[in-house]
Design a protein around this motif. Sequence first.
Motif, PDB file in Angstrom:
ATOM      1  N   LEU A  99     -29.363 -23.181  38.402  1.00  0.00           N
ATOM      2  CA  LEU A  99     -30.493 -22.237  38.973  1.00  0.00           C
ATOM      3  C   LEU A  99     -29.862 -21.593  40.069  1.00  0.00           C
ATOM      4  CD1 LEU A  99     -33.504 -21.855  38.292  1.00  0.00           C
ATOM      5  CD2 LEU A  99     -34.007 -23.428  40.169  1.00  0.00           C
ATOM      6  N   GLY A 100     -28.991 -21.994  40.717  1.00  0.00           N
ATOM      7  CA  GLY A 100     -28.223 -21.259  41.656  1.00  0.00           C
ATOM      8  C   GLY A 100     -28.972 -21.631  43.228  1.00  0.00           C
ATOM      9  N   ILE A 101     -29.504 -22.768  43.185  1.00  0.00           N
ATOM     10  CA  ILE A 101     -29.899 -23.357  44.403  1.00  0.00           C
ATOM     11  C   ILE A 101     -28.676 -23.565  45.519  1.00  0.00           C
ATOM     12  CG2 ILE A 101     -30.963 -25.230  45.695  1.00  0.00           C
ATOM     13  CD1 ILE A 101     -33.062 -25.135  43.060  1.00  0.00           C
ATOM     14  N   SER A 102     -28.895 -23.117  46.434  1.00  0.00           N
ATOM     15  CA  SER A 102     -27.689 -23.325  47.518  1.00  0.00           C
ATOM     16  C   SER A 102     -27.591 -24.792  47.989  1.00  0.00           C
ATOM     17  CB  SER A 102     -27.927 -22.261  48.723  1.00  0.00           C
ATOM     18  OG  SER A 102     -27.756 -20.947  48.427  1.00  0.00           O
ATOM     19  N   THR A 103     -26.300 -25.102  47.844  1.00  0.00           N
ATOM     20  CA  THR A 103     -25.946 -26.462  48.429  1.00  0.00           C
ATOM     21  C   THR A 103     -24.624 -26.668  49.098  1.00  0.00           C
ATOM     22  OG1 THR A 103     -24.998 -27.367  46.650  1.00  0.00           O
ATOM     23  CG2 THR A 103     -27.251 -27.642  46.693  1.00  0.00           C
ATOM     24  N   GLY A 104     -24.430 -27.521  49.953  1.00  0.00           N
ATOM     25  CA  GLY A 104     -23.307 -27.771  50.772  1.00  0.00           C
ATOM     26  C   GLY A 104     -23.210 -29.336  50.600  1.00  0.00           C
ATOM     27  N   ARG A 105     -23.023 -30.081  51.773  1.00  0.00           N
ATOM     28  CA  ARG A 105     -23.308 -31.454  51.673  1.00  0.00           C
ATOM     29  C   ARG A 105     -24.628 -31.979  51.291  1.00  0.00           C
ATOM     30  NH1 ARG A 105     -20.384 -34.216  56.758  1.00  0.00           N
ATOM     31  NH2 ARG A 105     -20.630 -36.079  55.511  1.00  0.00           N
ATOM     32  N   THR A 106     -25.565 -31.199  51.683  1.00  0.00           N
ATOM     33  CA  THR A 106     -26.888 -31.579  51.286  1.00  0.00           C
ATOM     34  C   THR A 106     -27.526 -30.168  50.517  1.00  0.00           C
ATOM     35  OG1 THR A 106     -27.742 -30.827  53.284  1.00  0.00           O
ATOM     36  CG2 THR A 106     -27.611 -33.243  53.117  1.00  0.00           C
ATOM     37  N   VAL A 107     -28.753 -30.179  50.234  1.00  0.00           N
ATOM     38  CA  VAL A 107     -29.375 -28.864  49.643  1.00  0.00           C
ATOM     39  C   VAL A 107     -29.737 -28.221  50.936  1.00  0.00           C
ATOM     40  CG1 VAL A 107     -31.565 -27.881  48.707  1.00  0.00           C
ATOM     41  CG2 VAL A 107     -30.565 -29.900  47.804  1.00  0.00           C
ATOM     42  N   ASP A 108     -29.202 -26.884  50.722  1.00  0.00           N
ATOM     43  CA  ASP A 108     -29.507 -25.887  52.107  1.00  0.00           C
ATOM     44  C   ASP A 108     -30.927 -25.817  52.071  1.00  0.00           C
ATOM     45  OD1 ASP A 108     -26.644 -25.967  52.406  1.00  0.00           O
ATOM     46  OD2 ASP A 108     -26.303 -24.166  51.286  1.00  0.00           O
ATOM     47  N   THR A 109     -31.615 -25.844  53.226  1.00  0.00           N
ATOM     48  CA  THR A 109     -32.982 -25.496  53.304  1.00  0.00           C
ATOM     49  C   THR A 109     -33.158 -24.837  54.778  1.00  0.00           C
ATOM     50  OG1 THR A 109     -33.447 -27.527  54.498  1.00  0.00           O
ATOM     51  CG2 THR A 109     -33.794 -27.398  52.142  1.00  0.00           C
ATOM     52  N   ASN A 110     -34.233 -24.031  54.790  1.00  0.00           N
ATOM     53  CA  ASN A 110     -34.731 -23.431  56.325  1.00  0.00           C
ATOM     54  C   ASN A 110     -35.439 -24.437  56.946  1.00  0.00           C
ATOM     55  OD1 ASN A 110     -37.186 -23.268  54.997  1.00  0.00           O
ATOM     56  ND2 ASN A 110     -36.985 -20.954  54.721  1.00  0.00           N
ATOM     57  N   GLU A 111     -36.049 -23.859  58.291  1.00  0.00           N
ATOM     58  CA  GLU A 111     -36.691 -24.739  58.837  1.00  0.00           C
ATOM     59  C   GLU A 111     -38.191 -25.061  58.311  1.00  0.00           C
ATOM     60  OE1 GLU A 111     -37.239 -20.357  60.412  1.00  0.00           O
ATOM     61  OE2 GLU A 111     -35.771 -21.512  59.465  1.00  0.00           O
ATOM     62  N   PHE A 112     -38.518 -24.385  57.151  1.00  0.00           N
ATOM     63  CA  PHE A 112     -39.558 -24.909  56.451  1.00  0.00           C
ATOM     64  C   PHE A 112     -39.462 -25.910  55.321  1.00  0.00           C
ATOM     65  CE2 PHE A 112     -40.536 -20.674  58.492  1.00  0.00           C
ATOM     66  CZ  PHE A 112     -41.528 -20.899  58.940  1.00  0.00           C
ATOM     67  N   LEU A 113     -38.174 -25.985  55.029  1.00  0.00           N
ATOM     68  CA  LEU A 113     -37.728 -27.149  54.028  1.00  0.00           C
ATOM     69  C   LEU A 113     -37.618 -26.387  52.899  1.00  0.00           C
ATOM     70  CD1 LEU A 113     -39.138 -30.410  54.980  1.00  0.00           C
ATOM     71  CD2 LEU A 113     -36.835 -29.689  55.507  1.00  0.00           C
ATOM     72  N   GLN A 114     -37.509 -25.003  52.858  1.00  0.00           N
ATOM     73  CA  GLN A 114     -37.418 -24.315  51.671  1.00  0.00           C
ATOM     74  C   GLN A 114     -36.005 -23.832  51.470  1.00  0.00           C
ATOM     75  OE1 GLN A 114     -39.774 -21.003  53.481  1.00  0.00           O
ATOM     76  NE2 GLN A 114     -41.024 -20.984  51.512  1.00  0.00           N
ATOM     77  N   THR A 115     -35.588 -24.082  50.031  1.00  0.00           N
ATOM     78  CA  THR A 115     -34.483 -23.824  49.318  1.00  0.00           C
ATOM     79  C   THR A 115     -34.372 -22.077  49.423  1.00  0.00           C
ATOM     80  OG1 THR A 115     -35.012 -23.594  47.238  1.00  0.00           O
ATOM     81  CG2 THR A 115     -34.366 -25.774  48.126  1.00  0.00           C
ATOM     82  N   ASN A 116     -33.337 -21.451  48.937  1.00  0.00           N
ATOM     83  CA  ASN A 116     -33.279 -19.933  48.778  1.00  0.00           C
ATOM     84  C   ASN A 116     -34.182 -19.622  47.813  1.00  0.00           C
ATOM     85  OD1 ASN A 116     -31.131 -21.610  47.057  1.00  0.00           O
ATOM     86  ND2 ASN A 116     -30.840 -19.699  46.163  1.00  0.00           N
TER      87      ASN A 116
END
Length: 714
Positions: A517-534
């Motif tokens: 799907l192209g959801i951004s990850t590193g060591r964890t799922v990348d989220t913003n301050e609202f816990l949203q992914t890209n």
Amino acid sequence: MQIRKVALALTIGLAIACFFIFDLGQYLNIHAVKERLADLQAFQRDNSLLSVTIYFVVYVIATALSLPGAVLLTLAGGAIFGVLGGTLVVSFASTIGATLAFLMSRFLMRDWVSQHFGKRLAAIDEGVRREGGFYLFTLRLVPVFPFFLVNVLFGLTAMKTWTYFWISQLGMLAGTVVFVNAGTQLARLDSLSGILSPSLIGSFVLLGVFPLFARKLVEIIRLKKVFRNWTKPTHYDRNLVVIGGGSAGLVTSYIAAAVRAKVTLVEKHNLGGDCLNTGCVPSKALIRSARFLSHIARSEEFGIASASAQFEFSDVMRRVQDVIKRVEPHDSSERYSALGVDVVQGSAKIVSPWEVHIFREDGSTQCLTTRSIVIATGARPFIPPIPGLEEVGYLTSDNVWDLRDLPERLVVLGGGPIGSELTQAFARLGAKVTQVEMASRIMMREDAEVSELVTQRFRAEGIAVLLNHRAKQFIIENGEKILIAEHEGLDVRIPFDAVLVAVGRTANLKGFGLEELGISTGRTVDTNEFLQTNFPNIYAAGDVAGPFQFTHTAAHQAWYAAVNALFDPLRKFKADYSVIPWATFVEPEVARVGLNELEAREKGISYEVTSYDINDLDRAIADSEAHGFIKVLTVPGKDRILGVTIVGEHAGDLIAEYVLAMKQGIGLNKILGTIHIYPTMAEANKFVAGNWKKAHAPQKLLAWVERFHDWRRG
């Protein structure tokens, strides 16, 4: 560099001093300008280029030095050069002056601020990188803060100069037009308050509303870009699909059902996740049995001449499973189904931002469309790539609970919370345990004296704690398993019967469709301050999202993920990590909330330390548990709590008072004024507050009080 900074600071200071010493401000009031307005306009007609140059230079200098009079200069620009000419000159002069102030602030102060507040400045720089342009544009459009403050503060950030220039020019343009236009009527004004006509006020109201519309427009464009390759359903089967039935997934589902949303929870193993099945619950059950045995070994301390216990390790491990079964109904599918959650046993894959395929245990596939998705897939033990590890076989916090025979010689790799808890528990159950840690001490996130206390206790209980030992290779030699560890350049051979790997955990990111799907990850799922992914309708919570890997923080995040997923765009909340407690259930128990000294120094935060030794506490003495301490970090000179570390009996329970205090803004004075039952361990919290108060007693006032009492005695 330092000489140039001093020279620039002196030059700026001298220029500002001259402005006030020679009373140059007398020329920047409305009456002075009105008196000379006809002459200025005539000079402009006769010397067009020279008048523009003089005005431009004066405006740039005034803005760069943050001198008063910018509003009047802008009005004068409209009166002298007209709307078009005045707007052009003022726009560039004000932007250049603001940029010079920005650069001077950066040159003079950024290094000092970075040196003293490095961590906080780094966080601000990250925020500026993400949305600094928008906030600068808003501040320029509607001057909530004086422009000179904007120049100084943004100069301390890492915003690029060109970015600052063009956003400032664009943001100030509308306001410049309004004021320059008002300046064309300068001859009719008796004071600056006269420019506040209904039309001008209306203009600024529109300017204030504009950023909101602009931001909404930017958000709409961003969403269209994110979703451009996907077709949005016209109907949704669910409001929310939650992938993962651990702490984060269960709480998310519970909240969704509580607000009458239609929610599906997908779990491919057992509900309850790691905490119930392989983590918190079984480890604490094992620790409790091991602790009972440790008390028997200490019987003389309690006035019992001798005591002994007969047990089978397999019975202890069966008790662990019994405890899991007793807790299991709290997290059962039956309970959550009764609450209104659609619980599905199977694996899930996200195939579009609004579609999840569920592969059930019976082989069937279910396709669900959903408005939002929460990824709560947890984490698993990290297995380091050490040669020979696979060949000798290994235990982790996932499968150690399958043991029924106690290993005679157990090697534990890792000195973190999991490794330390299991090290002590297995040692107390009778295994000869060697704990191998590559760092200079165990429990590296805690202060050094905390690590030292725990290490001393471990060694007193017969545990071999090997620090600065790097696991290099596992071999089998003559049928015996051996770990070869490197220590100070030499190889150390450690024979063992079983090895427990506890060197951290890694997020479960594979097999859920994130990569496709192209959801951004590193060591964890990348989220913003609202816990949203890209993808803004796809959220992540718990261990898979970080930054903490605790059951209670997973549940904490779940509230934000659930509420934001269900109610955005009507309302959403930033996840709050300001007060996060945790405990390591070794003996002595270690609990912490907020900063410790290690983190405070790393972040450049000033602090003051107040401590209390628990060996002086009546209840601790009565319980033969007189060891440990409470250490409180406060703002220097104030009772506001920055962080607390507790080492000792029931530390995980005692920390709760400080968690509440920090969350609600209660200081040590209020804790001191609160009644604590005698004799309890909780009295230690009151006593450390008393130590703070004693250190901050008003000595001068007490001296006068002493004189007062002397006087009263006659």
